[in-house]
Motif scaffolding. Sequence first.
Motif, PDB file in Angstrom:
ATOM      1  N   TRP A 138      56.932  19.218  41.776  1.00 28.21           N
ATOM      2  CA  TRP A 138      56.400  18.078  42.508  1.00 28.21           C
ATOM      3  C   TRP A 138      55.440  17.331  41.593  1.00 28.21           C
ATOM      4  O   TRP A 138      54.430  17.880  41.145  1.00 28.21           O
ATOM      5  N   LEU A 139      55.745  16.071  41.326  1.00 25.85           N
ATOM      6  CA  LEU A 139      54.931  15.271  40.417  1.00 25.85           C
ATOM      7  C   LEU A 139      53.510  15.099  40.941  1.00 25.85           C
ATOM      8  O   LEU A 139      52.542  15.129  40.179  1.00 25.85           O
ATOM      9  N   LEU A 140      53.354  14.924  42.253  1.00 21.48           N
ATOM     10  CA  LEU A 140      52.033  14.711  42.834  1.00 21.48           C
ATOM     11  C   LEU A 140      51.119  15.909  42.594  1.00 21.48           C
ATOM     12  O   LEU A 140      49.922  15.763  42.340  1.00 21.48           O
ATOM     13  N   ARG A 141      51.697  17.113  42.658  1.00 22.22           N
ATOM     14  CA  ARG A 141      50.899  18.318  42.426  1.00 22.22           C
ATOM     15  C   ARG A 141      50.433  18.397  40.970  1.00 22.22           C
ATOM     16  O   ARG A 141      49.307  18.803  40.690  1.00 22.22           O
ATOM     17  N   SER A 142      51.283  17.962  40.044  1.00 18.69           N
ATOM     18  CA  SER A 142      50.888  17.937  38.640  1.00 18.69           C
ATOM     19  C   SER A 142      49.763  16.934  38.398  1.00 18.69           C
ATOM     20  O   SER A 142      48.831  17.196  37.650  1.00 18.69           O
ATOM     21  N   LEU A 143      49.850  15.782  39.049  1.00 14.48           N
ATOM     22  CA  LEU A 143      48.788  14.786  38.922  1.00 14.48           C
ATOM     23  C   LEU A 143      47.477  15.312  39.488  1.00 14.48           C
ATOM     24  O   LEU A 143      46.400  15.084  38.923  1.00 14.48           O
ATOM     25  N   ASN A 144      47.555  16.028  40.606  1.00 17.02           N
ATOM     26  CA  ASN A 144      46.344  16.587  41.209  1.00 17.02           C
ATOM     27  C   ASN A 144      45.726  17.657  40.324  1.00 17.02           C
ATOM     28  O   ASN A 144      44.505  17.717  40.145  1.00 17.02           O
ATOM     29  N   ASN A 145      46.563  18.518  39.724  1.00 22.81           N
ATOM     30  CA  ASN A 145      46.056  19.591  38.873  1.00 22.81           C
ATOM     31  C   ASN A 145      45.474  19.077  37.569  1.00 22.81           C
ATOM     32  O   ASN A 145      44.535  19.667  37.028  1.00 22.81           O
TER      33      ASN A 145
ATOM     34  N   ARG B 234      39.891  -0.574  18.036  1.00 23.04           N
ATOM     35  CA  ARG B 234      39.807  -1.045  16.662  1.00 23.04           C
ATOM     36  C   ARG B 234      41.202  -1.233  16.056  1.00 23.04           C
ATOM     37  O   ARG B 234      41.472  -2.203  15.355  1.00 23.04           O
ATOM     38  N   GLN B 235      42.080  -0.276  16.365  1.00 27.06           N
ATOM     39  CA  GLN B 235      43.445  -0.381  15.850  1.00 27.06           C
ATOM     40  C   GLN B 235      44.191  -1.547  16.501  1.00 27.06           C
ATOM     41  O   GLN B 235      44.985  -2.237  15.859  1.00 27.06           O
ATOM     42  N   GLY B 236      43.913  -1.785  17.799  1.00 20.29           N
ATOM     43  CA  GLY B 236      44.537  -2.923  18.476  1.00 20.29           C
ATOM     44  C   GLY B 236      44.051  -4.255  17.951  1.00 20.29           C
ATOM     45  O   GLY B 236      44.781  -5.255  18.007  1.00 20.29           O
ATOM     46  N   TYR B 237      42.841  -4.272  17.433  1.00 23.34           N
ATOM     47  CA  TYR B 237      42.326  -5.508  16.828  1.00 23.34           C
ATOM     48  C   TYR B 237      43.041  -5.805  15.509  1.00 23.34           C
ATOM     49  O   TYR B 237      43.261  -6.975  15.154  1.00 23.34           O
ATOM     50  N   ARG B 238      43.412  -4.746  14.805  1.00 22.67           N
ATOM     51  CA  ARG B 238      44.041  -4.932  13.494  1.00 22.67           C
ATOM     52  C   ARG B 238      45.521  -5.249  13.605  1.00 22.67           C
ATOM     53  O   ARG B 238      46.064  -6.052  12.835  1.00 22.67           O
ATOM     54  N   LYS B 239      46.201  -4.618  14.572  1.00 19.55           N
ATOM     55  CA  LYS B 239      47.644  -4.812  14.700  1.00 19.55           C
ATOM     56  C   LYS B 239      48.049  -4.499  16.139  1.00 19.55           C
ATOM     57  O   LYS B 239      47.304  -3.837  16.878  1.00 19.55           O
ATOM     58  N   PRO B 240      49.218  -4.964  16.575  1.00 19.64           N
ATOM     59  CA  PRO B 240      49.681  -4.685  17.942  1.00 19.64           C
ATOM     60  C   PRO B 240      49.844  -3.174  18.173  1.00 19.64           C
ATOM     61  O   PRO B 240      50.311  -2.445  17.293  1.00 19.64           O
ATOM     62  N   ILE B 241      49.463  -2.736  19.364  1.00 15.05           N
ATOM     63  CA  ILE B 241      49.574  -1.321  19.726  1.00 15.05           C
ATOM     64  C   ILE B 241      51.026  -1.002  20.082  1.00 15.05           C
ATOM     65  O   ILE B 241      51.660  -1.720  20.859  1.00 15.05           O
ATOM     66  N   LYS B 242      51.527   0.081  19.500  1.00 21.06           N
ATOM     67  CA  LYS B 242      52.867   0.562  19.820  1.00 21.06           C
ATOM     68  C   LYS B 242      52.768   1.875  20.593  1.00 21.06           C
ATOM     69  O   LYS B 242      51.704   2.471  20.698  1.00 21.06           O
ATOM     70  N   GLU B 243      53.920   2.330  21.076  1.00 25.08           N
ATOM     71  CA  GLU B 243      53.934   3.533  21.892  1.00 25.08           C
ATOM     72  C   GLU B 243      53.415   4.754  21.134  1.00 25.08           C
ATOM     73  O   GLU B 243      52.698   5.592  21.689  1.00 25.08           O
ATOM     74  N   LYS B 244      53.729   4.835  19.842  1.00 23.47           N
ATOM     75  CA  LYS B 244      53.305   6.000  19.065  1.00 23.47           C
ATOM     76  C   LYS B 244      51.801   6.004  18.801  1.00 23.47           C
ATOM     77  O   LYS B 244      51.243   7.027  18.396  1.00 23.47           O
ATOM     78  N   ASP B 245      51.136   4.842  19.009  1.00 24.10           N
ATOM     79  CA  ASP B 245      49.697   4.765  18.784  1.00 24.10           C
ATOM     80  C   ASP B 245      48.894   5.254  19.985  1.00 24.10           C
ATOM     81  O   ASP B 245      47.695   5.497  19.864  1.00 24.10           O
ATOM     82  N   VAL B 246      49.534   5.344  21.149  1.00 19.54           N
ATOM     83  CA  VAL B 246      48.823   5.723  22.378  1.00 19.54           C
ATOM     84  C   VAL B 246      48.727   7.238  22.462  1.00 19.54           C
ATOM     85  O   VAL B 246      49.663   7.964  22.088  1.00 19.54           O
ATOM     86  N   TRP B 247      47.601   7.719  22.960  1.00 22.05           N
ATOM     87  CA  TRP B 247      47.379   9.160  23.055  1.00 22.05           C
ATOM     88  C   TRP B 247      48.303   9.808  24.089  1.00 22.05           C
ATOM     89  O   TRP B 247      48.676   9.188  25.085  1.00 22.05           O
ATOM     90  N   LYS B 248      48.647  11.041  23.825  1.00 24.37           N
ATOM     91  CA  LYS B 248      49.442  11.825  24.750  1.00 24.37           C
ATOM     92  C   LYS B 248      48.567  12.337  25.893  1.00 24.37           C
ATOM     93  O   LYS B 248      47.412  12.691  25.690  1.00 24.37           O
ATOM     94  N   LEU B 249      49.119  12.380  27.086  1.00 19.70           N
ATOM     95  CA  LEU B 249      48.421  12.969  28.226  1.00 19.70           C
ATOM     96  C   LEU B 249      48.655  14.477  28.182  1.00 19.70           C
ATOM     97  O   LEU B 249      49.477  15.017  28.924  1.00 19.70           O
ATOM     98  N   ASP B 250      47.909  15.163  27.300  1.00 24.26           N
ATOM     99  CA  ASP B 250      48.185  16.568  27.019  1.00 24.26           C
ATOM    100  C   ASP B 250      47.998  17.452  28.239  1.00 24.26           C
ATOM    101  O   ASP B 250      48.810  18.327  28.522  1.00 24.26           O
ATOM    102  N   LYS B 251      46.920  17.221  28.999  1.00 26.09           N
ATOM    103  CA  LYS B 251      46.666  18.082  30.162  1.00 26.09           C
ATOM    104  C   LYS B 251      47.721  17.874  31.236  1.00 26.09           C
ATOM    105  O   LYS B 251      48.210  18.829  31.856  1.00 26.09           O
ATOM    106  N   PHE B 252      48.106  16.601  31.471  1.00 22.68           N
ATOM    107  CA  PHE B 252      49.163  16.339  32.446  1.00 22.68           C
ATOM    108  C   PHE B 252      50.476  16.956  31.999  1.00 22.68           C
ATOM    109  O   PHE B 252      51.222  17.508  32.813  1.00 22.68           O
ATOM    110  N   GLN B 253      50.777  16.889  30.694  1.00 22.14           N
ATOM    111  CA  GLN B 253      52.028  17.452  30.207  1.00 22.14           C
ATOM    112  C   GLN B 253      52.082  18.953  30.429  1.00 22.14           C
ATOM    113  O   GLN B 253      53.107  19.495  30.844  1.00 22.14           O
TER     114      GLN B 253
END
Length: 308
Positions: A278-285, A246-265
């Motif tokens: 190891w990045l791969l292990r974080s992605l797996n977890n 809905r927000q993308g329909y109203r205006k262009p999406i910017k980086e601050k509008d995208v959700w954070k990957l909280d679990k990955f972080q």
Amino acid sequence: MEPFVWYCKPESNSVWAKAVDSAFGSYTPCSINTLVISTSNFVLMGLCFYRIWLIATNTKAQRFSLRSNWYNYVLALLASYCAIQPLLRLLTGISAFNLNGETGFAPFEVMALIVEALTWCSMIVLILLETKVYIRQFRWVVRFGVIYVLVGDVVLLNLLLSVKDYCSRSALFLYLSTFISQVLFGTLLFVYVPNLVPYDGHITTQDELPDNAEYELLCGEEQVFPEMHANIFSRLCFGWVTPLMRQGYRKPIKEKDVWKLDKFQKCWMLEFQSSNPWLLRSLNNSLGKRFWWGGIYKVNILIPGFDL
């Protein structure tokens, strides 16, 4: 011996003295309830309280969250029945040990029922607490405590079956249903291998952030990835992504509008503290099967002739 007689209420010519082959004679139900049932329940209650205390106060223990709570809710449901049944027997006056037409409860049976109810209430508190915070310490000791209670239940069940012709059907049904519930609870608990994720109750501060970490801190609940908290219908129809569309329909999406990957972080922050991140292990977890299956399907699309 008067307090002991008052506590056990033995009958010299009772069914217990005649039909049961036991050295305790008319004191058999009192002895089994006190020495076996109440003792095992006291042990399990103490183990539950100690694990609850560890979860609440042990700051050195590594903390986790359950990826899904449904298994714990099933365990809590079974434990609730095990806690309600002795209270129901107290309220309705159904005794499994009054074989000669007596009414009421002997003091030993009242104490055994109260201890049993309190034990399973403490188990319910522990199970529900584990849906918020989970630690690995002391979990197997609690499971062996449940097995100890089940062994005591088998002893009492064998005793009741030996006098089933004199025992009321309602009392026998209540005890058998509770025994089956406890066996099912113990089996599910013993084979339970929880799927754990990093505990999200701790907010990372700037001082705790590694010097060479490139990920920003979370800036509010509105930026947390909503799929993790969406219901099953929202996941099936991708309703959780509607606000972003809905927000993308109203205006262009910017980086601050995208959700954070909280679990990955959180997984990456934990991984960054290890000696060999190891990045791969974080992605797996953080993503697990979705990450690997997505990669397989991606290869299937990019490589002609590759078939799963």
